[in-house]
Scaffold this motif. Structure first.
Motif, PDB file in Angstrom:
ATOM      1  N   PHE A  29      38.399  44.581  38.773  1.00 38.14           N
ATOM      2  CA  PHE A  29      37.115  43.884  38.939  1.00 38.14           C
ATOM      3  C   PHE A  29      37.309  42.505  39.534  1.00 38.14           C
ATOM      4  O   PHE A  29      36.552  42.095  40.421  1.00 38.14           O
ATOM      5  CB  PHE A  29      36.435  43.785  37.578  1.00 38.14           C
ATOM      6  CG  PHE A  29      35.150  42.995  37.584  1.00 38.14           C
ATOM      7  CD1 PHE A  29      35.091  41.707  37.081  1.00 38.14           C
ATOM      8  CD2 PHE A  29      33.994  43.567  38.089  1.00 38.14           C
ATOM      9  CE1 PHE A  29      33.909  40.983  37.081  1.00 38.14           C
ATOM     10  CE2 PHE A  29      32.798  42.859  38.090  1.00 38.14           C
ATOM     11  CZ  PHE A  29      32.766  41.564  37.587  1.00 38.14           C
ATOM     12  N   SER A  30      38.298  41.779  39.098  1.00 38.24           N
ATOM     13  CA  SER A  30      38.488  40.398  39.529  1.00 38.24           C
ATOM     14  C   SER A  30      38.923  40.269  40.983  1.00 38.24           C
ATOM     15  O   SER A  30      38.979  39.155  41.512  1.00 38.24           O
ATOM     16  CB  SER A  30      39.509  39.709  38.622  1.00 38.24           C
ATOM     17  OG  SER A  30      40.760  40.376  38.697  1.00 38.24           O
ATOM     18  N   SER A  31      39.207  41.384  41.639  1.00 35.44           N
ATOM     19  CA  SER A  31      39.633  41.361  43.041  1.00 35.44           C
ATOM     20  C   SER A  31      38.481  41.525  44.021  1.00 35.44           C
ATOM     21  O   SER A  31      38.698  41.450  45.234  1.00 35.44           O
ATOM     22  CB  SER A  31      40.647  42.475  43.291  1.00 35.44           C
ATOM     23  OG  SER A  31      41.795  42.309  42.487  1.00 35.44           O
ATOM     24  N   ILE A  51      28.484  36.898  44.793  1.00 38.14           N
ATOM     25  CA  ILE A  51      29.469  35.970  44.230  1.00 38.14           C
ATOM     26  C   ILE A  51      30.853  36.449  44.632  1.00 38.14           C
ATOM     27  O   ILE A  51      31.133  37.652  44.639  1.00 38.14           O
ATOM     28  CB  ILE A  51      29.303  35.872  42.700  1.00 38.14           C
ATOM     29  CG1 ILE A  51      30.225  34.811  42.107  1.00 38.14           C
ATOM     30  CG2 ILE A  51      29.491  37.226  42.022  1.00 38.14           C
ATOM     31  CD1 ILE A  51      29.891  34.461  40.662  1.00 38.14           C
ATOM     32  N   SER A  52      31.719  35.515  44.960  1.00 34.34           N
ATOM     33  CA  SER A  52      33.078  35.847  45.371  1.00 34.34           C
ATOM     34  C   SER A  52      33.884  36.381  44.189  1.00 34.34           C
ATOM     35  O   SER A  52      33.465  36.279  43.038  1.00 34.34           O
ATOM     36  CB  SER A  52      33.756  34.615  45.961  1.00 34.34           C
ATOM     37  OG  SER A  52      33.851  33.593  44.975  1.00 34.34           O
ATOM     38  N   ASN A  74      35.373  37.415  34.631  1.00 34.22           N
ATOM     39  CA  ASN A  74      36.350  38.428  35.004  1.00 34.22           C
ATOM     40  C   ASN A  74      37.109  38.972  33.794  1.00 34.22           C
ATOM     41  O   ASN A  74      37.599  40.095  33.829  1.00 34.22           O
ATOM     42  CB  ASN A  74      37.315  37.872  36.046  1.00 34.22           C
ATOM     43  CG  ASN A  74      36.664  37.774  37.415  1.00 34.22           C
ATOM     44  OD1 ASN A  74      35.650  38.428  37.693  1.00 34.22           O
ATOM     45  ND2 ASN A  74      37.230  36.952  38.281  1.00 34.22           N
ATOM     46  N   ALA A  75      37.196  38.199  32.734  1.00 33.60           N
ATOM     47  CA  ALA A  75      37.846  38.694  31.519  1.00 33.60           C
ATOM     48  C   ALA A  75      37.032  39.804  30.871  1.00 33.60           C
ATOM     49  O   ALA A  75      37.578  40.645  30.153  1.00 33.60           O
ATOM     50  CB  ALA A  75      38.068  37.552  30.542  1.00 33.60           C
ATOM     51  N   LYS A  76      35.721  39.796  31.117  1.00 28.48           N
ATOM     52  CA  LYS A  76      34.836  40.815  30.543  1.00 28.48           C
ATOM     53  C   LYS A  76      34.385  41.843  31.574  1.00 28.48           C
ATOM     54  O   LYS A  76      33.540  42.692  31.273  1.00 28.48           O
ATOM     55  CB  LYS A  76      33.610  40.144  29.922  1.00 28.48           C
ATOM     56  CG  LYS A  76      33.932  39.245  28.735  1.00 28.48           C
ATOM     57  CD  LYS A  76      32.666  38.661  28.134  1.00 28.48           C
ATOM     58  CE  LYS A  76      32.989  37.807  26.916  1.00 28.48           C
ATOM     59  NZ  LYS A  76      31.768  37.221  26.307  1.00 28.48           N
ATOM     60  N   GLN A 101      36.482  46.053  49.916  1.00 26.50           N
ATOM     61  CA  GLN A 101      37.645  45.191  50.055  1.00 26.50           C
ATOM     62  C   GLN A 101      37.676  44.517  51.435  1.00 26.50           C
ATOM     63  O   GLN A 101      38.136  43.393  51.584  1.00 26.50           O
ATOM     64  CB  GLN A 101      38.926  46.000  49.835  1.00 26.50           C
ATOM     65  CG  GLN A 101      40.171  45.166  49.640  1.00 26.50           C
ATOM     66  CD  GLN A 101      40.188  44.407  48.329  1.00 26.50           C
ATOM     67  OE1 GLN A 101      39.342  44.578  47.466  1.00 26.50           O
ATOM     68  NE2 GLN A 101      41.170  43.539  48.169  1.00 26.50           N
ATOM     69  N   SER A 102      37.152  45.219  52.446  1.00 24.18           N
ATOM     70  CA  SER A 102      37.099  44.666  53.800  1.00 24.18           C
ATOM     71  C   SER A 102      36.073  43.537  53.916  1.00 24.18           C
ATOM     72  O   SER A 102      36.081  42.776  54.880  1.00 24.18           O
ATOM     73  CB  SER A 102      36.725  45.768  54.797  1.00 24.18           C
ATOM     74  OG  SER A 102      35.406  46.238  54.531  1.00 24.18           O
TER      75      SER A 102
END
Length: 119
Positions: A29-31, A51-52, A74-76, A101-102
């Motif tokens: 998720f954090s990526s 949001i980035s 991102n922890a959740k 991802q692109s």
């Protein structure tokens, strides 16, 4: 396979507030950047905010700028949409989506959560 599940929708009076949540499955998720969209009856789906991946960059549709705020934890594995000073025209089904991802387009969508603002 990634699952996105929105929650927090409901009925609110004009001028009120709601906070939507979008919980994501998976370990990456954090990526990924995330976005919020909405679709009102009889209208096309429209961009609301994004949001980035790290959460330091956000953008908003002009119609919600200054009233809505997107954030993430991102922890959740969760992205939020805080909606303040709601207007009747904010009534819609709200969806969260994962940015590819692109950076071009969205590859996973939630099922949506209904927000109804009474005038």
């Amino acid at each position: 396979q990634v699952q996105l599940v929105e929650s927090g929708g409901g009925l609110v009076q004009a001028g009120g507030s709601l906070r939507l949540s979008c919980a994501a499955s998976g370990r990456t998720f954090s990526s990924y950047a995330m976005g919020w969209f909405r679709q009102a009856p009889g209208k096309e789906r429209e961009f609301v905010a994004d949001i980035s991946a790290s959460g330091d960059i956000t953008s908003y549709a002009n119609s919600v700028k200054g009233r809505f705020a997107v954030s993430r934890d991102n922890a959740k594995n969760t992205v939020y949409l805080q909606m303040n000073s709601l207007k009747f025209e904010d009534t819609a089904v709200y969806y969260c989506a994962r940015v590819r991802q692109s950076g071009l387009g969205y590859d996973y969508w939630g099922q949506g959560t209904q927000v109804t603002v009474s005038s």
